[in-house]
Design a protein around this motif. Structure first.
Motif, short mmCIF file in Angstrom:
data_model
loop_
_atom_site.label_atom_id
_atom_site.label_comp_id
_atom_site.label_asym_id
_atom_site.label_seq_id
_atom_site.Cartn_x
_atom_site.Cartn_y
_atom_site.Cartn_z
N MET A 1 0.67 -1.31 -0.09
CA MET A 1 0.01 0.03 0.02
C MET A 1 0.99 1.34 0.00
N LYS A 2 2.20 1.28 0.45
CA LYS A 2 3.00 2.42 0.88
C LYS A 2 3.29 2.76 -0.98
N ILE A 3 3.81 1.87 -1.60
CA ILE A 3 4.16 2.12 -2.90
C ILE A 3 3.28 2.67 -3.86
N LYS A 4 1.88 2.42 -3.58
CA LYS A 4 0.68 2.72 -4.24
C LYS A 4 0.43 4.36 -3.76
N MET A 5 0.70 4.78 -2.61
CA MET A 5 0.52 6.14 -2.05
C MET A 5 1.64 6.89 -2.71
N ILE A 6 2.80 6.52 -2.91
CA ILE A 6 4.08 7.08 -3.38
C ILE A 6 3.59 7.38 -4.75
N LEU A 7 3.12 6.31 -5.43
CA LEU A 7 2.60 6.60 -7.04
C LEU A 7 1.58 7.56 -7.40
N ILE A 8 0.61 7.35 -6.36
CA ILE A 8 -0.27 8.49 -6.54
C ILE A 8 0.28 9.59 -6.26
N LEU A 9 1.10 10.07 -5.26
CA LEU A 9 1.53 11.44 -5.22
C LEU A 9 2.68 11.88 -6.24
N LEU A 10 3.10 10.79 -6.85
CA LEU A 10 4.13 11.23 -7.86
C LEU A 10 3.79 11.19 -9.35
N VAL A 11 2.72 10.24 -9.58
CA VAL A 11 2.12 10.28 -10.90
C VAL A 11 0.65 10.88 -11.15
N PHE A 12 -0.24 10.29 -10.30
CA PHE A 12 -1.77 10.62 -10.36
C PHE A 12 -1.89 12.17 -9.97
N LEU A 13 -1.68 12.59 -8.93
CA LEU A 13 -1.83 13.95 -8.64
C LEU A 13 -1.05 15.10 -9.40
N PRO A 14 0.19 14.86 -9.80
CA PRO A 14 0.87 15.85 -10.63
C PRO A 14 0.10 15.71 -12.12
N LEU A 15 -0.22 14.78 -12.54
CA LEU A 15 -0.55 14.66 -13.98
C LEU A 15 -2.00 15.28 -13.99
N ILE A 16 -3.02 15.36 -12.82
CA ILE A 16 -4.26 16.07 -12.88
C ILE A 16 -3.70 17.52 -12.77
N GLY A 17 -2.92 17.82 -12.03
CA GLY A 17 -2.37 19.31 -11.77
C GLY A 17 -1.93 19.98 -13.14
N CYS A 18 -0.96 19.21 -13.87
CA CYS A 18 -0.45 19.47 -15.11
C CYS A 18 -1.53 19.71 -16.03
N LEU A 85 -7.91 -0.16 -8.34
CA LEU A 85 -6.61 -0.10 -8.31
C LEU A 85 -5.88 -0.18 -6.68
N MET A 86 -6.81 0.40 -6.08
CA MET A 86 -6.28 0.65 -4.63
C MET A 86 -6.13 -0.78 -4.06
N LYS A 88 -6.75 -3.82 -5.26
CA LYS A 88 -6.20 -5.18 -6.12
C LYS A 88 -4.75 -5.37 -5.94
N PRO A 89 -4.24 -6.35 -5.35
CA PRO A 89 -2.79 -6.71 -5.23
C PRO A 89 -2.16 -6.52 -7.07
N MET A 90 -1.14 -5.78 -7.18
CA MET A 90 -0.66 -5.82 -8.50
C MET A 90 0.49 -5.03 -8.49
N ASN A 91 1.45 -5.38 -9.33
CA ASN A 91 2.73 -5.03 -9.38
C ASN A 91 2.82 -3.54 -9.55
N LYS A 92 4.03 -2.72 -9.29
CA LYS A 92 3.94 -1.28 -9.50
C LYS A 92 3.92 -0.71 -10.96
N TYR A 93 4.14 -1.80 -12.10
CA TYR A 93 4.02 -1.30 -13.28
C TYR A 93 2.49 -1.17 -13.76
N GLY A 98 -2.33 1.96 -14.61
CA GLY A 98 -3.64 2.21 -14.45
C GLY A 98 -4.14 3.69 -13.76
N LEU A 99 -2.85 4.18 -12.96
CA LEU A 99 -2.81 5.60 -12.78
C LEU A 99 -2.84 6.53 -13.98
N LEU A 100 -2.14 6.15 -14.68
CA LEU A 100 -1.94 7.04 -15.98
C LEU A 100 -3.55 7.20 -16.52
#
Length: 161
Positions: A1-18, A85-86, A88-93, A98-100
């Motif tokens: 779950m920790k890696i998912k939160m990091i990816l949300i902060l590094l991928v999901f939210l910045p993309l929406i902001g951009c 996505l949150m 379901k167990p899945m790899n970071k890729y 999915g986040l994109l």
């Protein structure tokens, strides 16, 4: 779950902001102006409002139908997709692609909510007689996610992930 939160902060939210930032800039700088062309016309900035989906699909639907399909139904699918996505167990890729896709979807959904069902598009690629539809950062994120999904689903992608 920790890696998912990091990816949300590094991928999901910045993309929406951009996406949001570039659409605001497109409204401020391009609306009512002539297109601005770069690289001998290969890349252009041009203002367009899309009431439909990709390549204006559904733009001619009645207003009530467009609201139900492109705002309510798409919003429901995006929320369900994010929950999936949150939990379901899945790899970071897989999670990242999915986040994109979801970030692009939420970016365009947010735009529709602010613009009476319209999405601001402002980029165009053209090579001779071939050209894309006018698109935005959210659309780029969606396409990157789709291509990422196709890659990680391929034999080569499965070996690398």
């Amino acid at each position: 779950m920790k890696i998912k939160m990091i990816l949300i902060l590094l991928v999901f939210l910045p993309l929406i902001g951009c996406d949001r930032y570039t659409k605001v800039q497109a409204v401020n700088l391009l609306k009512g102006q002539e297109p601005i062309s770069f690289l001998d016309g290969f890349f252009s900035l041009t203002y367009h409002e899309n009431t439909g989906a990709m390549l204006s699909f559904g733009a001619k639907f009645p207003d009530e139908v467009r609201l139900m399909v492109f705002t309510v139904l798409v919003g429901l699918v995006l929320v369900i997709g994010l929950i999936y996505l949150m939990i379901k167990p899945m790899n970071k890729y897989s999670f990242t692609v999915g986040l994109l896709i979801l970030a692009g979807g939420f970016g365009n959904l947010y735009d529709r909510a602010l613009n009476d069902g319209r999405v601001v598009d402002f980029m165009l690629l053209q090579l001779g007689p071939l050209q894309t539809g006018v698109f935005n950062v959210a659309d780029v994120a969606i396409m990157a996610g789709v291509f990422g999904f196709l890659f990680i689903s391929s034999k080569l992608g499965k070996r690398l992930t």
